[in-house]
Design a protein around this motif. Structure first.
Motif, PDB file in Angstrom:
ATOM      1  N   ARG A   1      43.564  42.225  37.854  1.00  0.00           N
ATOM      2  CA  ARG A   1      42.474  41.269  37.936  1.00  0.00           C
ATOM      3  C   ARG A   1      41.148  41.997  38.163  1.00  0.00           C
ATOM      4  NH1 ARG A   1      43.861  36.565  35.572  1.00  0.00           N
ATOM      5  NH2 ARG A   1      45.707  35.615  36.515  1.00  0.00           N
ATOM      6  N   SER A   2      40.117  41.487  37.538  1.00  0.00           N
ATOM      7  CA  SER A   2      38.793  42.074  37.686  1.00  0.00           C
ATOM      8  C   SER A   2      37.802  41.023  38.153  1.00  0.00           C
ATOM      9  CB  SER A   2      38.319  42.660  36.350  1.00  0.00           C
ATOM     10  OG  SER A   2      36.960  43.039  36.416  1.00  0.00           O
ATOM     11  N   ASP A   3      36.901  41.415  39.056  1.00  0.00           N
ATOM     12  CA  ASP A   3      35.875  40.499  39.541  1.00  0.00           C
ATOM     13  C   ASP A   3      34.900  40.096  38.443  1.00  0.00           C
ATOM     14  OD1 ASP A   3      36.879  40.369  42.075  1.00  0.00           O
ATOM     15  OD2 ASP A   3      35.463  41.782  42.961  1.00  0.00           O
ATOM     16  N   LEU A   4      34.850  40.873  37.360  1.00  0.00           N
ATOM     17  CA  LEU A   4      33.959  40.532  36.260  1.00  0.00           C
ATOM     18  C   LEU A   4      34.309  39.183  35.641  1.00  0.00           C
ATOM     19  CD1 LEU A   4      33.638  43.928  34.321  1.00  0.00           C
ATOM     20  CD2 LEU A   4      32.022  42.937  35.959  1.00  0.00           C
ATOM     21  N   PHE A   5      35.577  38.780  35.795  1.00  0.00           N
ATOM     22  CA  PHE A   5      36.031  37.551  35.160  1.00  0.00           C
ATOM     23  C   PHE A   5      36.368  36.470  36.164  1.00  0.00           C
ATOM     24  CE2 PHE A   5      37.333  41.320  32.698  1.00  0.00           C
ATOM     25  CZ  PHE A   5      36.477  41.159  31.615  1.00  0.00           C
ATOM     26  N   ARG A   6      36.037  36.693  37.403  1.00  0.00           N
ATOM     27  CA  ARG A   6      36.223  35.673  38.431  1.00  0.00           C
ATOM     28  C   ARG A   6      35.017  34.755  38.421  1.00  0.00           C
ATOM     29  NH1 ARG A   6      34.675  35.921  43.683  1.00  0.00           N
ATOM     30  NH2 ARG A   6      34.412  38.186  43.551  1.00  0.00           N
ATOM     31  N   PRO A   7      35.234  33.444  38.350  1.00  0.00           N
ATOM     32  CA  PRO A   7      34.097  32.507  38.294  1.00  0.00           C
ATOM     33  C   PRO A   7      33.149  32.694  39.466  1.00  0.00           C
ATOM     34  CG  PRO A   7      36.141  31.371  37.799  1.00  0.00           C
ATOM     35  CD  PRO A   7      36.528  32.748  38.285  1.00  0.00           C
TER      36      PRO A   7
ATOM     37  N   SER B   1      38.939  47.130  27.821  1.00  0.00           N
ATOM     38  CA  SER B   1      40.263  47.313  28.426  1.00  0.00           C
ATOM     39  C   SER B   1      40.429  46.418  29.645  1.00  0.00           C
ATOM     40  CB  SER B   1      40.464  48.781  28.821  1.00  0.00           C
ATOM     41  OG  SER B   1      40.446  49.622  27.685  1.00  0.00           O
ATOM     42  N   ALA B   2      39.352  46.320  30.457  1.00  0.00           N
ATOM     43  CA  ALA B   2      39.402  45.456  31.638  1.00  0.00           C
ATOM     44  C   ALA B   2      39.622  44.000  31.240  1.00  0.00           C
ATOM     45  CB  ALA B   2      38.109  45.596  32.438  1.00  0.00           C
ATOM     46  N   PHE B   3      39.017  43.589  30.118  1.00  0.00           N
ATOM     47  CA  PHE B   3      39.185  42.232  29.614  1.00  0.00           C
ATOM     48  C   PHE B   3      40.668  41.949  29.338  1.00  0.00           C
ATOM     49  CE2 PHE B   3      39.822  39.682  25.759  1.00  0.00           C
ATOM     50  CZ  PHE B   3      39.201  38.499  26.087  1.00  0.00           C
ATOM     51  N   TRP B   4      41.331  42.871  28.648  1.00  0.00           N
ATOM     52  CA  TRP B   4      42.731  42.649  28.298  1.00  0.00           C
ATOM     53  C   TRP B   4      43.661  42.813  29.495  1.00  0.00           C
ATOM     54  CZ3 TRP B   4      44.908  40.039  24.696  1.00  0.00           C
ATOM     55  CH2 TRP B   4      44.209  39.797  23.515  1.00  0.00           C
ATOM     56  N   MET B   5      43.354  43.730  30.385  1.00  0.00           N
ATOM     57  CA  MET B   5      44.163  43.878  31.595  1.00  0.00           C
ATOM     58  C   MET B   5      44.102  42.598  32.420  1.00  0.00           C
ATOM     59  SD  MET B   5      45.590  46.947  31.749  1.00  0.00           S
ATOM     60  CE  MET B   5      45.769  47.489  33.444  1.00  0.00           C
ATOM     61  N   ASN B   6      42.917  41.995  32.466  1.00  0.00           N
ATOM     62  CA  ASN B   6      42.758  40.744  33.205  1.00  0.00           C
ATOM     63  C   ASN B   6      43.471  39.605  32.496  1.00  0.00           C
ATOM     64  OD1 ASN B   6      40.951  39.373  35.466  1.00  0.00           O
ATOM     65  ND2 ASN B   6      40.821  38.067  33.663  1.00  0.00           N
ATOM     66  N   ARG B   7      43.345  39.535  31.168  1.00  0.00           N
ATOM     67  CA  ARG B   7      43.974  38.462  30.412  1.00  0.00           C
ATOM     68  C   ARG B   7      45.496  38.523  30.512  1.00  0.00           C
ATOM     69  NH1 ARG B   7      42.233  36.247  24.538  1.00  0.00           N
ATOM     70  NH2 ARG B   7      40.732  35.276  25.935  1.00  0.00           N
ATOM     71  N   LEU B   8      46.032  39.732  30.490  1.00  0.00           N
ATOM     72  CA  LEU B   8      47.488  39.901  30.580  1.00  0.00           C
ATOM     73  C   LEU B   8      47.994  39.883  32.022  1.00  0.00           C
ATOM     74  CD1 LEU B   8      47.923  42.710  27.883  1.00  0.00           C
ATOM     75  CD2 LEU B   8      48.447  40.272  27.642  1.00  0.00           C
ATOM     76  N   ARG B   9      47.061  39.686  32.952  1.00  0.00           N
ATOM     77  CA  ARG B   9      47.378  39.601  34.382  1.00  0.00           C
ATOM     78  C   ARG B   9      47.999  40.891  34.912  1.00  0.00           C
ATOM     79  NH1 ARG B   9      49.634  33.355  35.089  1.00  0.00           N
ATOM     80  NH2 ARG B   9      47.823  32.354  34.097  1.00  0.00           N
ATOM     81  N   LEU B  10      47.593  41.999  34.325  1.00  0.00           N
ATOM     82  CA  LEU B  10      48.070  43.298  34.804  1.00  0.00           C
ATOM     83  C   LEU B  10      47.150  43.845  35.888  1.00  0.00           C
ATOM     84  CD1 LEU B  10      49.014  44.925  31.371  1.00  0.00           C
ATOM     85  CD2 LEU B  10      50.550  43.846  33.049  1.00  0.00           C
TER      86      LEU B  10
ATOM     87  N   PRO C   1      29.317  35.673  35.894  1.00  0.00           N
ATOM     88  CA  PRO C   1      28.934  36.341  37.146  1.00  0.00           C
ATOM     89  C   PRO C   1      28.273  37.695  36.875  1.00  0.00           C
ATOM     90  CG  PRO C   1      31.273  36.654  36.763  1.00  0.00           C
ATOM     91  CD  PRO C   1      30.784  35.775  35.639  1.00  0.00           C
ATOM     92  N   PHE C   2      27.114  37.663  36.197  1.00  0.00           N
ATOM     93  CA  PHE C   2      26.461  38.900  35.775  1.00  0.00           C
ATOM     94  C   PHE C   2      25.982  39.745  36.953  1.00  0.00           C
ATOM     95  CE2 PHE C   2      23.182  35.569  35.738  1.00  0.00           C
ATOM     96  CZ  PHE C   2      22.187  36.126  36.531  1.00  0.00           C
ATOM     97  N   GLU C   3      25.862  39.122  38.123  1.00  0.00           N
ATOM     98  CA  GLU C   3      25.447  39.886  39.310  1.00  0.00           C
ATOM     99  C   GLU C   3      26.453  40.978  39.660  1.00  0.00           C
ATOM    100  OE1 GLU C   3      24.127  35.552  39.700  1.00  0.00           O
ATOM    101  OE2 GLU C   3      25.992  36.616  39.229  1.00  0.00           O
ATOM    102  N   ARG C   4      27.715  40.807  39.230  1.00  0.00           N
ATOM    103  CA  ARG C   4      28.748  41.803  39.537  1.00  0.00           C
ATOM    104  C   ARG C   4      28.808  42.923  38.500  1.00  0.00           C
ATOM    105  NH1 ARG C   4      33.049  37.035  39.872  1.00  0.00           N
ATOM    106  NH2 ARG C   4      32.110  35.811  41.569  1.00  0.00           N
ATOM    107  N   ASN C   5      28.037  42.814  37.455  1.00  0.00           N
ATOM    108  CA  ASN C   5      28.082  43.809  36.397  1.00  0.00           C
ATOM    109  C   ASN C   5      27.410  45.107  36.816  1.00  0.00           C
ATOM    110  OD1 ASN C   5      29.194  41.708  35.006  1.00  0.00           O
ATOM    111  ND2 ASN C   5      27.713  41.697  33.338  1.00  0.00           N
ATOM    112  N   SER C   6      27.610  46.121  36.005  1.00  0.00           N
ATOM    113  CA  SER C   6      27.005  47.428  36.236  1.00  0.00           C
ATOM    114  C   SER C   6      25.481  47.336  36.162  1.00  0.00           C
ATOM    115  CB  SER C   6      27.514  48.420  35.185  1.00  0.00           C
ATOM    116  OG  SER C   6      26.772  49.624  35.218  1.00  0.00           O
ATOM    117  N   ASP C   7      24.801  48.239  36.852  1.00  0.00           N
ATOM    118  CA  ASP C   7      23.352  48.356  36.739  1.00  0.00           C
ATOM    119  C   ASP C   7      22.956  49.278  35.590  1.00  0.00           C
ATOM    120  OD1 ASP C   7      22.835  46.663  38.863  1.00  0.00           O
ATOM    121  OD2 ASP C   7      22.721  48.266  40.345  1.00  0.00           O
TER     122      ASP C   7
END
Length: 283
Positions: free
Chosen positions: A271-277, A260-269, A202-208
């Motif tokens: 959730r980030s929209d960057l990793f939402r399908p 950090s966001a990757f690991w926070m999301n993986r550990l379910r601490l 979902p690259f549309e949600r990434n930073s500009d």
């Protein structure tokens, strides 16, 4: 010694404008290609290096070259159109990440099977495009990055600032360790993607901003894509674009945040929209 066996790649930038058919028309002896390949050039004030960048594309290595201009103040757009490139113009500067979003949306809409992204500042050697694409076509990798740092001596000899080399090595080591990868470099402006990667992430949600690239690779790891790299000779010279120390520092901090966001999301601490399908369109 054969003339093709060079000790090192020459720095002979082409400044004369030519039509893009020179590089889009395949060699008569080349086998017909089975995949549609689009090269994208996210551009900002690239009038001095655009022709040189495109001139290095091996003949027939891509089917189309798209330049997305991000509000340049020079003649980048006029030169790109004169050369026959496909051109999209942002009237206002959207940022490096915003530019790439337009690039990849176009490629998906126009049936690209493989996408090559290369900066139009003549810093990366475009002659390696067929080899990088081949790694995708053979099913070995889903993402290929150009590695500018084959060795410390070579990188510094080519003009990479020492502070950029140190930060590049430090961030790459950190990313390899935390993301379970083994890349020579995470911060390259030469990349090749399989279509499925762009359809999934979902690259549309990434930073500009510049951190778009890091977020994209972190997402690629999250979604299980295979990352690899290939050595790419790099050129640092006056006309090549570079971000300054201040912007590089900001980018480094943003990179740490993305991991950090990757690991926070993986550990379910958290959730980030960057990793939402991506939301699939309704049929």
């Amino acid at each position: 010694m054969s003339s093709t066996l060079l000790v090192e790649p020459p720095l002979n930038p082409v400044h004369d404008i030519f039509h893009v058919d020179r590089v889009l028309k395949p060699d008569a002896a080349a086998a017909p290609r089975k995949h549609k390949i689009i090269a994208v050039l996210p551009a900002y004030n690239a009038e001095k290096t655009l022709a040189a960048t495109v001139a290095d594309f091996p003949a027939g290595s891509v089917d189309e070259i798209l330049l997305v201009d991000d509000g340049s103040k020079d003649n980048t757009v006029a030169i790109a159109r004169e050369m026959g490139l496909t051109v999209i113009v942002h009237e206002k500067n959207t940022g490096y990440g915003g530019n790439q979003k337009t690039c990849y949306k176009y490629c998906l809409d126009h049936g690209a099977d493989i996408v090559v992204m290369i900066h139009p500042d003549y810093q990366y050697d475009a002659r390696v495009i067929p080899h990088a694409v081949g790694m995708i076509e053979l099913g070995i990798c889903d993402v290929i990055l150009g590695n500018r740092v084959r060795s410390r001596a070579e990188a510094l000899k080519c003009g990479m600032p020492w502070w950029k080399y140190v930060s590049n090595r430090g961030l790459t080591a950190f990313e390899n360790l935390t993301l379970g990868q083994n890349l020579g470099e995470f911060h390259s402006g030469f990349r090749v993607y399989r279509r499925q990667v762009l359809e999934t992430i979902p690259f549309e949600r990434n930073s500009d901003d510049f951190v778009f690239d890091t977020q994209f690779l972190v997402q690629a790891v999250h979604f299980g894509f295979r990352l690899g790299d290939i050595p790419v000779p790099v050129r640092y010279f006056e006309e090549a674009s570079q971000i300054n120390f201040r912007r590089s520092t900001k980018y480094g901090l943003q990179t740490l945040t993305a991991v950090s966001a990757f690991w926070m999301n993986r550990l379910r601490l958290r959730r980030s929209d960057l990793f939402r399908p991506k939301t699939k369109p309704v049929a």
